[in-house]
Design an enzyme around this catalytic site. Structure first.
Site, PDB file in Angstrom:
ATOM      1  N   CYS B  86       0.826  -1.207   0.000  1.00  0.00           N
ATOM      2  CA  CYS B  86       0.000   0.000   0.000  1.00  0.00           C
ATOM      3  C   CYS B  86       0.865   1.264   0.000  1.00  0.00           C
ATOM      4  O   CYS B  86       1.420   1.619  -1.032  1.00  0.00           O
ATOM      5  CB  CYS B  86      -0.999  -0.029   1.165  1.00  0.00           C
ATOM      6  SG  CYS B  86      -2.386   1.108   0.905  1.00  0.00           S
ATOM      7  N   HIS B 168      -3.797  -5.156   0.900  1.00  0.00           N
ATOM      8  CA  HIS B 168      -3.138  -5.555   2.158  1.00  0.00           C
ATOM      9  C   HIS B 168      -3.091  -7.078   2.257  1.00  0.00           C
ATOM     10  O   HIS B 168      -4.078  -7.701   2.649  1.00  0.00           O
ATOM     11  CB  HIS B 168      -3.880  -4.943   3.345  1.00  0.00           C
ATOM     12  CG  HIS B 168      -3.654  -3.474   3.473  1.00  0.00           C
ATOM     13  ND1 HIS B 168      -2.731  -2.917   4.327  1.00  0.00           N
ATOM     14  CD2 HIS B 168      -4.193  -2.434   2.777  1.00  0.00           C
ATOM     15  CE1 HIS B 168      -2.715  -1.606   4.184  1.00  0.00           C
ATOM     16  NE2 HIS B 168      -3.602  -1.285   3.259  1.00  0.00           N
ATOM     17  N   GLU B 170      -1.754  -8.956   4.374  1.00  0.00           N
ATOM     18  CA  GLU B 170      -1.872  -9.513   5.730  1.00  0.00           C
ATOM     19  C   GLU B 170      -3.299  -9.974   6.015  1.00  0.00           C
ATOM     20  O   GLU B 170      -3.533 -10.766   6.929  1.00  0.00           O
ATOM     21  CB  GLU B 170      -1.400  -8.497   6.775  1.00  0.00           C
ATOM     22  CG  GLU B 170      -2.231  -7.230   6.905  1.00  0.00           C
ATOM     23  CD  GLU B 170      -1.801  -6.104   5.966  1.00  0.00           C
ATOM     24  OE1 GLU B 170      -1.218  -6.405   4.900  1.00  0.00           O
ATOM     25  OE2 GLU B 170      -2.066  -4.940   6.296  1.00  0.00           O
TER      26      GLU B 170
END
Lengths: 226, 186
Positions: B86, B168, B170
């Site tokens: 990002c 993202h 994660e």
């Protein structure tokens, strides 16, 4: 930065509040009370006791009601946050979201629309480490609802301590529950926290349980010296 | 040691729990050592000491990093693999002459892979968690690997082990970080 913490009364929102207090200034708690027991965002058995938690923490509480209709209840959340902006001059919002993209994305969108910061200090946290940190930091947490196998009624009102975490870890292995109850398997109520000047004593509670689903509804509680 | 760079608004911020810690957890899960530093503390020497560098994302409203492009000048000369997430993708893009443009996506978003690459091997599309109000117009040195309906979602340097994603990983896609480390370090 002045922040408002979305508070359901459970462990995740109040632990997130504690983390926020260590880094920024928490100006108020924000609670949305749902009249719909099936609410996706806001239903929890003892939400009305957030006022007592706010008193214990020495924080003002912004409380709004919602009919709890999916998506429309988000307008009520935005309204609550808007009140917190107007009354307490907050610049951002804190939530206790851990894994729920549904919850987190909706809060992010509201904050983006209102021009506010959004913090999720438990986002994708290590669940085992989090549960241990909760106990080690001195949070007093009891189970206020169970909603899946294999929880029996003895879990209702049980305090989350090391032994309870061990049992939850066993259940995570045997029944694939999430250790924190993030999957909706259990709900909690915080009766003490490191930032509470007094703790909450449950005077009277009603237990309702059937077929692995039950609630521990606190009917009367008060603040007492720690 | 993998160097994880925190791009959030100040060292030790409330956002680090959300945008840095989940990345370090993914890397530790691969058995590698991690060192975390704030972007204000990273220079060419520190980056050069690492096996690879990962640049983390920030809160949606946090664009402090964008005000200091010189802080990331070391990326151009870094010989180590560099991966941006990002905000991390944005500073990589700007280091190579790209520009930023307003573009908001929040939540699970379909991502389409447009170029064969080891980063997305065998995947033609997937759902990714997006949280951005700025996107990258990539410079010529970076090729586009994946896109959403609104903007570029992944790029790679044409000749060096530098890549980045706007989404993202994660959330739901930790394999992207694992795969970058796997193929760039072997």
């Amino acid at each position: 930065m002045r922040l408002g913490v979305l508070c359901s009364g459970g462990k995740d929102s109040l632990f997130a509040c504690w983390r926020a207090m260590q880094k920024e200034e928490v100006a108020c708690l924000i609670t949305v009370v749902s009249r719909n027991p099936e609410s996706y965002m806001f239903h929890t058995p003892n939400i009305r006791l957030a006022a007592l938690q706010a008193d214990a923490a020495g924080l003002p509480l912004v409380e709004v009601e919602t009919a709890g209709i999916q998506e429309a209840e988000l307008d009520d959340l935005a309204r609550a946050i808007g009140i917190a902006v107007a009354d307490y001059d907050i610049e951002g919002v804190v939530s206790g979201a851990i894994l729920s993209v549904y919850q987190a994305a909706r809060i992010q969108r509201i904050c983006h629309t209102l021009g506010l910061w959004c913090f999720n200090p438990l986002w994708h946290t290590d669940q085992q480490a989090y549960m241990e940190a909760l106990v080690d930091a001195g949070f007093g947490v009891l189970v206020s609802g169970v909603f899946s196998e294999p929880f029996d009624e003895h879990w209702l009102g049980r305090v989350i301590d090391r032994a309870a975490i061990d049992d939850l870890r066993t259940f995570a292995r045997t029944h694939r529950i999430s250790l924190t109850g993030e999957g909706g398997e259990l709900e909690t109520f915080v009766f003490d926290a490191p930032f509470f000047s007094r703790r909450i004593e449950v005077v009277d509670a009603a237990v309702s349980y059937r077929n692995f689903r039950g609630t521990y509804r606190i009917r009367n509680a008060r603040l007492v010296e720690k | 040691m993998i160097l994880v760079v925190d791009l959030c608004y100040r060292p030790g911020s409330l956002s680090a729990y959300e945008f840095v810690d989940p990345i370090t957890a993914i890397i530790r899960g691969t058995g590698r050592d991690v060192r975390t530093c704030h972007s204000t503390q990273v220079d060419a020497a520190l980056a050069g000491d690492a096996e690879a560098v990962i640049l983390c994302g920030t809160a949606l409203r946090d664009q402090e990093y964008a005000g200091y492009p010189d802080r990331f000048a070391w990326i151009r000369g870094c010989a180590r693999p560099v991966f941006g997430i990002c905000a991390g993708l944005q500073v990589i893009g700007r280091a190579f002459g790209g520009s930023l443009t307003a573009c908001t996506e929040i939540g699970m978003t379909p991502v389409r892979v447009v170029r064969d690459d080891p980063l997305f091997a065998d995947r033609a599309s997937f759902e990714a968690y997006t949280l951005h109000s700025i996107a990258l117009d990539p410079p010529a040195e970076l090729e586009v690997l994946a896109v959403s309906g609104a903007c570029v979602q992944a790029v790679r340097h044409r000749t060096r082990p530098i890549a980045g994603v706007l989404f993202h990983p994660e959330v739901r896609n930790p394999w992207v970080v694992e795969r970058f480390l796997e193929y760039s370090l072997h």
